[in-house]
Write a protein that holds these residues in place. Sequence first.
Motif, short mmCIF file in Angstrom:
data_model
loop_
_atom_site.label_atom_id
_atom_site.label_comp_id
_atom_site.label_asym_id
_atom_site.label_seq_id
_atom_site.Cartn_x
_atom_site.Cartn_y
_atom_site.Cartn_z
N PHE A 1 0.85 -1.19 0.00
CA PHE A 1 0.00 0.00 0.00
C PHE A 1 0.89 1.24 0.00
CE2 PHE A 1 -2.66 -3.20 2.17
CZ PHE A 1 -3.80 -3.14 1.39
N ILE A 2 0.31 2.35 -0.43
CA ILE A 2 0.99 3.65 -0.38
C ILE A 2 0.31 4.51 0.69
CG2 ILE A 2 1.69 5.70 -1.66
CD1 ILE A 2 2.92 3.11 -2.70
N LEU A 3 1.09 4.91 1.70
CA LEU A 3 0.57 5.76 2.76
C LEU A 3 0.79 7.23 2.39
CD1 LEU A 3 1.95 3.78 5.84
CD2 LEU A 3 -0.45 3.92 5.14
N LEU A 4 -0.29 7.96 2.14
CA LEU A 4 -0.16 9.37 1.73
C LEU A 4 0.33 10.26 2.87
CD1 LEU A 4 -3.18 10.10 -0.63
CD2 LEU A 4 -0.82 9.51 -1.21
N GLY A 5 0.08 9.85 4.13
CA GLY A 5 0.55 10.63 5.27
C GLY A 5 -0.33 11.82 5.56
N GLN B 1 7.38 17.81 4.01
CA GLN B 1 7.90 16.53 4.52
C GLN B 1 8.99 16.71 5.58
OE1 GLN B 1 5.99 13.85 3.56
NE2 GLN B 1 4.93 15.56 2.58
N LYS B 2 9.98 17.56 5.32
CA LYS B 2 11.08 17.73 6.28
C LYS B 2 10.61 18.41 7.57
CE LYS B 2 14.97 17.51 3.08
NZ LYS B 2 16.13 18.20 2.49
N THR C 1 4.89 1.67 17.28
CA THR C 1 4.17 0.98 16.21
C THR C 1 3.89 1.91 15.04
OG1 THR C 1 3.09 -0.44 17.85
CG2 THR C 1 2.05 -0.32 15.69
N ILE C 2 3.78 3.21 15.32
CA ILE C 2 3.33 4.17 14.30
C ILE C 2 4.42 5.09 13.79
CG2 ILE C 2 1.71 6.08 13.89
CD1 ILE C 2 0.04 4.85 16.25
N VAL C 3 5.13 5.76 14.71
CA VAL C 3 5.99 6.89 14.34
C VAL C 3 7.21 6.51 13.49
CG1 VAL C 3 7.32 8.85 15.21
CG2 VAL C 3 5.21 8.19 16.35
N PRO C 4 7.97 5.46 13.80
CA PRO C 4 9.14 5.14 12.97
C PRO C 4 8.81 5.00 11.48
CG PRO C 4 9.24 3.88 14.99
CD PRO C 4 7.91 4.55 14.97
N LYS C 5 7.70 4.36 11.16
CA LYS C 5 7.29 4.23 9.75
C LYS C 5 6.92 5.58 9.18
CE LYS C 5 6.51 1.94 6.02
NZ LYS C 5 7.64 1.33 5.29
N MET C 6 6.28 6.44 9.98
CA MET C 6 5.96 7.79 9.54
C MET C 6 7.22 8.55 9.18
SD MET C 6 3.05 9.20 12.18
CE MET C 6 3.01 10.81 11.42
N VAL D 1 10.19 7.43 8.32
CA VAL D 1 10.80 6.89 7.09
C VAL D 1 10.07 7.42 5.86
CG1 VAL D 1 11.18 4.78 5.74
CG2 VAL D 1 11.71 4.81 8.19
N ASN D 2 8.74 7.42 5.91
CA ASN D 2 7.95 7.87 4.76
C ASN D 2 8.07 9.36 4.51
OD1 ASN D 2 7.05 5.32 4.16
ND2 ASN D 2 5.07 5.54 5.18
N PHE D 3 8.31 10.15 5.56
CA PHE D 3 8.49 11.59 5.37
C PHE D 3 9.70 11.87 4.46
CE2 PHE D 3 6.24 12.51 9.60
CZ PHE D 3 5.08 12.90 8.96
N LEU D 4 10.72 11.03 4.55
CA LEU D 4 11.97 11.27 3.82
C LEU D 4 12.12 10.41 2.57
CD1 LEU D 4 14.49 11.59 6.80
CD2 LEU D 4 13.22 13.40 5.63
N SER D 5 11.12 9.57 2.28
CA SER D 5 11.22 8.71 1.09
C SER D 5 10.23 9.16 0.03
CB SER D 5 10.96 7.25 1.48
OG SER D 5 9.65 7.10 1.99
N LYS D 6 10.60 8.94 -1.22
CA LYS D 6 9.73 9.32 -2.33
C LYS D 6 8.56 8.35 -2.47
CE LYS D 6 13.25 11.75 -5.02
NZ LYS D 6 13.99 11.84 -6.30
N LYS D 7 8.85 7.05 -2.31
CA LYS D 7 7.80 6.05 -2.39
C LYS D 7 7.36 5.67 -0.98
CE LYS D 7 6.63 1.62 -4.51
NZ LYS D 7 7.13 0.40 -5.16
N LYS D 8 6.23 6.17 -0.58
CA LYS D 8 5.77 6.00 0.80
C LYS D 8 4.99 4.69 0.93
CE LYS D 8 5.38 11.01 1.00
NZ LYS D 8 6.63 11.24 1.70
N SER D 9 5.69 3.59 0.72
CA SER D 9 5.02 2.30 0.65
C SER D 9 5.14 1.52 1.96
CB SER D 9 5.62 1.46 -0.49
OG SER D 9 6.99 1.22 -0.25
N ILE D 10 4.20 0.59 2.12
CA ILE D 10 4.22 -0.35 3.24
C ILE D 10 3.69 -1.68 2.69
CG2 ILE D 10 1.92 0.40 4.01
CD1 ILE D 10 2.81 -0.26 6.89
N SER D 11 4.39 -2.76 2.96
CA SER D 11 3.97 -4.05 2.42
C SER D 11 2.64 -4.48 3.04
CB SER D 11 5.04 -5.11 2.70
OG SER D 11 5.10 -5.40 4.09
N TYR D 12 1.95 -5.40 2.35
CA TYR D 12 0.65 -5.88 2.83
C TYR D 12 0.79 -6.50 4.22
CZ TYR D 12 -3.86 -8.27 2.88
OH TYR D 12 -5.11 -8.70 3.23
N ALA D 13 1.80 -7.36 4.38
CA ALA D 13 2.01 -8.02 5.68
C ALA D 13 2.36 -7.01 6.76
CB ALA D 13 3.13 -9.06 5.55
#
Length: 310
Positions: A13-17, A25-26, A77-82, A84-96
């Motif tokens: 999935f793509i998390l728009l944030g 983002q920064k 559970t939430i913030v570390p992935k947030m 990472v996505n703030f600084l990445s172009k593809k804000k993806s997260i695997s299904y699992a």
Amino acid sequence: MERVNQTSSVSEFILLGLSSRPEDQKPLFALFFIMYVVTIVGNVLIILAIRSDTQLQTPMYFFLSILSFIDVCYTTTIVPKMLVNFLSKKKSISYAECMTQMYFFLAFANTESYLLAAMAIDRYVAICDPFHYVTTMNRHRCVLLVTFSCSISHLHSLLLVLLINHLLFCDSNIIHHFLCDINPLLKLSCSSTLVNEIVINTEGLVTLVSPFICVIISYLRILIVVLKIPLAAGKHKAFSTCGSHVTMVTLFYGSIIYVYFRPLSTYTIKDRVATVIYTILSSMLNPFLYSLRNKDMKRDLRKLMSRRMS
């Protein structure tokens, strides 16, 4: 077989944030990084202060230490992935990874809800039945309350994740949120969500509303008892022991009610902001609410800090 193939067609999935604008983002990364560090440090200090002082080995502080631990797990559970996505172009997260995040997010959120109810019961017994407080809120009962809170929350989370896992996602994989939550995924599904919505509006409603009703009843009983106290100083002391908890309950349940007690079709950016309040902001404010208004906690935190500095 057809269901398996359709479901597995969405591998991520793509998390728009919170914002899709690149210039945001920064600054958002810096803001949430600071909030995360403050949350972790503050709650860990609360746990260490309570564990290091025998005078704080009471039911109220026992529940507070568990609440702080849950807040650390909750935000992790939430913030570390947030971040990472703030600084990445593809804000993806695997299904699992999405299903795993949703499981722990829901489990910790509900555990916090039941812990707040347990803390309300503790305050009710302490104020309304002080002579039996030690026997009523003994260690065994406190452990049972925490065990029940964790068990019912994880079972509730498992049920919802299993139901979401049976949905089909074939049209789009873009989640309009910064985490994997129920409502955005239900809106994204291209299969019928009737069973999910029935479960959410029955079992989910009971699971969420039960601790909230418990909190309301506890504080109504406390209010009735406190209003009968003749001296103003006595009323102030009784209310001061509940002030921090009432603030936390208002923040937590107020934002949850705003997000989940409305039709699915009305889900907007405001719901994402409300989610920040009951997930990240409330966890960050927890140490401040419970320590700044508590002389014992302030004393022990100063002692703990002085030992660390020496």
